[in-house]
Design a protein around this motif. Structure first.
Motif: not given
Length: 219
Positions: A156-161, A186-192
């Motif tokens: 399971q892989r997650f890309l998340q703001g 984690w995408v720094a500062g990213g929203d949904h």
């Protein structure tokens, strides 16, 4: 890298549409395959989805996109879970003859959450990819949506703001740490939708730029 794009109708059982359209972008030398379904209120042709497919194509990933039935018929309300799960099964069955590998199952928000539910019901996949996992409704961190995830045997892989209102505190980081084969980027500062304050506000360009990061998670 050359591309071959096909649009293939996938038959489904649904009261309003007889099929959903699968859009296949196939690089000439693809090393991985991904089935990608959209978030609530979106569609396979939403600019964010178009950008994500283009970014992944540039990384050598074959992508099959499809719309849930409500989106296919022009409605904006989210698909009900039973219909969404059934659609996942139908699209993944079709992908076996359209993509060069056993694909990963992934989605933007709701699409990824329903992919996990479908895998929990026996749908085969190489792994699960969540692009903005909706861990809880905005402002309701007590209503965690962890169902199925802890019992799934797949990667399971997650890309998340980090500024995504659908996650808060360290709950998602802790969950990922407790899963047997999981990683998060984690995408720094990213929203949904991974938009960052003061940055590019075009969802298509933002999603395309995520291609290398998503490909790295698939590798």
């Amino acid at each position: 890298m050359d591309s071959s794009r096909r649009v293939v109708p996938v038959p489904i059982e649904h009261p309003t549409v007889p099929h959903v359209d699968a859009i296949v972008d196939l690089p000439s030398s693809a090393w991985a395959s991904l089935v990608l379904l959209h978030g609530a209120g979106g569609s396979a042709t939403h600019p964010w989805m178009e950008g994500a497919a283009r970014g992944l194509f540039g990384e050598g990933v074959a992508v099959l996109r499809a719309s849930f039935p409500n989106a296919q018929s022009g409605k904006r309300q989210p698909e009900r879970a039973p219909s969404a799960i059934a659609t996942w099964h139908a699209v993944m069955d079709a992908a076996a003859g359209l993509l060069p590998h056993v694909p990963w199952a992934g989605g933007k928000s709701f699409g990824g959450r329903m992919a996990a539910a479908a895998v929990a019901e026996g749908m085969p996949a190489s792994g699960l990819l969540y692009l903005g996992y909706p861990l809880h409704p905005p402002g309701k961190p007590e209503r965690l949506r962890e169902e199925h995830l802890r019992d799934l045997p797949l990667p399971q892989r997650f890309l998340q703001g980090t500024n995504d209102p659908f996650q808060s505190g360290d709950a998602l980081e802790r969950l990922v740490g407790e899963l047997p084969d999981a990683r998060i980027d984690w995408v720094a500062g990213g929203d949904h939708s991974f938009l960052v304050a003061g940055g590019d506000r075009d969802p298509e360009r933002v999603a395309e730029a995520l291609g290398p990061r998503i490909a790295a998670l698939l590798r």
